[in-house]
Design an enzyme around this catalytic site. Structure first.
Site, short mmCIF file in Angstrom:
data_model
loop_
_atom_site.label_atom_id
_atom_site.label_comp_id
_atom_site.label_asym_id
_atom_site.label_seq_id
_atom_site.Cartn_x
_atom_site.Cartn_y
_atom_site.Cartn_z
N GLY A 49 0.82 -1.22 0.00
CA GLY A 49 0.00 0.00 0.00
C GLY A 49 0.85 1.26 0.00
CG LEU A 54 0.19 6.26 7.64
CD1 LEU A 54 -0.48 5.26 8.58
CD2 LEU A 54 1.07 7.21 8.42
N GLY A 55 1.97 4.71 3.70
CA GLY A 55 2.87 3.88 2.89
C GLY A 55 3.69 4.75 1.95
CB SER A 191 -5.09 0.83 14.44
OG SER A 191 -5.99 1.72 15.06
CE1 TYR A 216 -8.48 -0.36 10.05
CE2 TYR A 216 -8.71 0.49 12.29
CZ TYR A 216 -8.01 0.40 11.10
OH TYR A 216 -6.80 1.07 10.97
N1 LIG Z 1 -4.73 6.95 9.00
C1 LIG Z 1 -4.85 6.63 10.28
O1 LIG Z 1 -5.29 7.43 11.12
C2 LIG Z 1 -4.43 5.29 10.74
C3 LIG Z 1 -3.97 4.32 9.87
N2 LIG Z 1 -3.62 3.08 10.36
C4 LIG Z 1 -3.16 2.04 9.45
O2 LIG Z 1 -2.20 2.57 8.57
C5 LIG Z 1 -2.14 1.77 7.39
C6 LIG Z 1 -2.06 2.67 6.18
O3 LIG Z 1 -3.27 3.37 6.04
P1 LIG Z 1 -3.36 4.90 5.55
O4 LIG Z 1 -2.13 5.30 4.90
O5 LIG Z 1 -3.90 5.67 6.67
O6 LIG Z 1 -4.56 4.77 4.49
P2 LIG Z 1 -4.62 4.97 2.90
O7 LIG Z 1 -6.04 4.61 2.55
O8 LIG Z 1 -4.13 6.30 2.53
O9 LIG Z 1 -3.63 3.86 2.36
C7 LIG Z 1 -3.98 2.50 2.42
C8 LIG Z 1 -3.20 1.75 1.37
O10 LIG Z 1 -3.59 0.37 1.41
C9 LIG Z 1 -3.87 -0.04 0.09
N3 LIG Z 1 -4.79 -1.17 0.01
C10 LIG Z 1 -6.07 -1.24 0.41
N4 LIG Z 1 -6.59 -2.43 0.06
C11 LIG Z 1 -5.61 -3.12 -0.55
C12 LIG Z 1 -5.54 -4.40 -1.17
N5 LIG Z 1 -6.60 -5.21 -1.27
N6 LIG Z 1 -4.37 -4.80 -1.69
C13 LIG Z 1 -3.28 -3.99 -1.66
N7 LIG Z 1 -3.30 -2.77 -1.13
C14 LIG Z 1 -4.47 -2.33 -0.59
C15 LIG Z 1 -4.45 1.19 -0.58
O11 LIG Z 1 -4.44 1.06 -2.00
P3 LIG Z 1 -5.40 1.95 -2.94
O12 LIG Z 1 -4.88 3.34 -2.87
O13 LIG Z 1 -5.26 1.32 -4.27
O14 LIG Z 1 -6.77 1.82 -2.37
C16 LIG Z 1 -3.49 2.24 -0.06
O15 LIG Z 1 -2.30 2.22 -0.81
C17 LIG Z 1 -3.36 0.86 7.43
O16 LIG Z 1 -2.94 -0.43 7.82
C18 LIG Z 1 -4.23 1.47 8.53
O17 LIG Z 1 -5.01 0.50 9.18
C19 LIG Z 1 -3.70 2.80 11.68
C20 LIG Z 1 -4.13 3.71 12.57
C21 LIG Z 1 -4.56 5.03 12.18
C1 LIG Z 2 -9.50 12.80 7.23
C2 LIG Z 2 -10.92 12.90 6.79
C3 LIG Z 2 -11.92 12.08 7.28
C4 LIG Z 2 -11.72 11.20 8.43
C5 LIG Z 2 -11.02 10.09 8.48
C6 LIG Z 2 -10.85 9.36 9.71
C7 LIG Z 2 -11.62 9.78 10.89
C8 LIG Z 2 -10.03 8.34 9.76
C9 LIG Z 2 -9.72 7.64 10.96
C10 LIG Z 2 -8.94 6.59 10.93
C11 LIG Z 2 -8.51 5.90 12.11
C12 LIG Z 2 -8.70 6.47 13.44
C13 LIG Z 2 -7.93 4.69 11.95
C14 LIG Z 2 -7.38 3.94 13.00
O1 LIG Z 2 -6.88 2.87 12.84
C15 LIG Z 2 -13.31 12.17 6.78
C16 LIG Z 2 -14.18 12.62 7.90
C17 LIG Z 2 -13.75 10.81 6.28
C18 LIG Z 2 -13.47 13.12 5.58
C19 LIG Z 2 -12.62 14.30 5.68
C20 LIG Z 2 -11.17 13.93 5.75
#
Ligand SMILES: NC(=O)C1=CN([C@@H]2O[C@H](COP(=O)(O)OP(=O)(O)OC[C@H]3O[C@@H](n4cnc5c(N)ncnc54)[C@H](OP(=O)(O)O)[C@@H]3O)[C@@H](O)[C@H]2O)C=CC1
Ligand SMILES: CC1=C(/C=C/C(C)=C/C=C/C(C)=C/C=O)C(C)(C)CCC1
Length: 335
Positions: A49, A54-55, A191, A216
């Site tokens: 990803g 983050l990736g 997470s 999740y």
């Molecule tokens: N953002 C946050 O607040 C938090 C994030 N995390 C964890 O961080 C990690 C990264 O997430 P984040 O960067 O936030 O989210 P994004 O949605 O920005 O990135 C997620 C990535 O995972 C890829 N992905 C999803 N499904 C698949 C699949 N079937 N096969 C291969 N790749 C896939 C997406 O690809 P595509 O773009 O093609 O959909 C994308 O590249 C996750 O594991 C999430 O659980 C944990 C805690 C909090």
């Molecule tokens: C940024 C953002 C949103 C919220 C995303 C949230 C709340 C993600 C939370 C992820 C967590 C907490 C993952 C933990 O593993 C909305 C409201 C969809 C739309 C506006 C932009």
């Protein structure tokens, strides 16, 4: 009286806005950009990803540190676009010329990997084993968050299937390469929401009932139990595995959360003010992948580049072993 109240409200609003702006621009306590360019020179890192959030930020930093970064992504076009942007950003930041570190930067390679398909995971690993002589770091980063009830190609509930089972198979199929490249590292992105999950072995596919938040959290608890069981199995191999939470980060993860159009700007403002940026959120992944400080450390849980305590349910060895055994059957690698 009304004038005083209006002035007070305006002062409060202005103060609030200034405070939020200060937090965003000044106040990050998270370390980043620290490692020496060249620290990861000669190392190959696979990030799942890596085209988003983050990736992508993790890939950018490890590239800057000199690694050969393989972006394991499900959509080649999105991944090539991200790779192109990362290369341009690196050139702009370093710029070729005397004193720059551009020459020490690594390279980016895109490979197709859909974690919602065991066939795709197997094909990807076969290609990895054929084309890559070494793998120094595997970062299990890809994830899906609170989607409606969906199944993977193999009939698993999507969040458990992608976040846990896809990565479970991927890691197992790449273990030989990681071992032959030792010392090597595995980094798992979980997470804090693991706290609200449980491994209900009777309904891992959520056929009986589906709660998107619970599923999740369960998948993220599975990430931690997987890490701890794998660390136990890898003792003495010089392959370490650690798990982290990144905090709350502004990425595309919230794509399945439906927010009415009218209140979306408010949510964007709140996330801008209070969430970490992707670069801030990626720091613990980069730290665990590259820092000499965690050499030899295995089976631990980190946040903000520091070890943190886990709840008892995440360190239950019998649940971890049972989950491992069942996962082996589910992905079809039972020996
Ligand atoms: N953002 C946050 O607040 C938090 C994030 N995390 C964890 O961080 C990690 C990264 O997430 P984040 O960067 O936030 O989210 P994004 O949605 O920005 O990135 C997620 C990535 O995972 C890829 N992905 C999803 N499904 C698949 C699949 N079937 N096969 C291969 N790749 C896939 C997406 O690809 P595509 O773009 O093609 O959909 C994308 O590249 C996750 O594991 C999430 O659980 C944990 C805690 C909090
Ligand atoms: C940024 C953002 C949103 C919220 C995303 C949230 C709340 C993600 C939370 C992820 C967590 C907490 C993952 C933990 O593993 C909305 C409201 C969809 C739309 C506006 C932009």
């Amino acid at each position: 009286m009304a004038v005083v109240a209006t002035v007070a409200a305006l002062v409060a609003a202005l103060g609030g806005a200034l405070w939020l702006a200060a937090r965003r621009f000044v106040g990050s306590s998270v370390r980043h950009g620290g490692g020496d360019p060249g620290l990861m020179h000669g190392k190959t890192v696979l990030i799942t990803g890596a085209n988003s959030g983050l990736g992508r930020a993790t890939a950018a930093e490890l590239l800057r540190l000199g690694a050969r970064v393989i972006m394991g992504c499900r959509d080649r076009a999105r991944a090539e676009e991200a790779a192109g942007q990362l290369r341009r950003e690196l050139r702009q930041a370093g710029g070729p010329g005397p004193g720059s570190h551009a020459g020490e930067a690594g390279e980016l390679v895109v490979k197709e990997l859909d974690l919602a398909s065991l066939r795709s995971v197997r094909a990807f690993c076969q290609q990895m084993l054929q084309e890559e002589p070494r793998l120094d770091v595997l970062i299990n980063n890809a994830g899906i968050f609170q989607c409606p009830y969906m199944k993977t190609e193999d009939g698993f509930e999507m969040q458990f299937g992608v976040n846990h089972l896809g990565h479970f198979l991927l890691t197992n199929l790449l273990l030989g390469l990681l071992k032959s490249s030792a010392p090597s590292r595995i980094v798992v992105v979980s997470s804090k929401l693991y706290k609200y999950g449980d491994i209900n072995f009777e309904d891992l596919n959520s056929e009986e009932s589906y709660n998107k938040s619970f599923c999740y959290s369960r998948s993220k608890l599975a990430n931690i139990l997987f890490t701890r069981e794998l660390a136990r199995r890898l003792e003495g191999t010089n392959v370490t595995v650690n798990v982290l939470h990144p905090g709350i980060v502004r990425t595309n993860l919230g794509r399945h959360i439906h927010i009415p159009l009218l209140v979306k700007p408010l949510f964007n403002l709140v996330s801008w003010a209070f969430f970490k940026t992707a670069v801030e959120g990626a720091q613990t992944s980069v730290y665990l992948a590259s820092s000499p400080e965690v050499e030899g450390v295995s089976g631990k849980y980190f946040g903000d580049c520091k070890e943190e305590e886990l709840l008892p349910k995440a360190v239950d060895e019998s649940v971890a072993r049972k989950l491992w055994d069942i996962s082996e059957v589910m992905v079809g690698i039972l020996k």
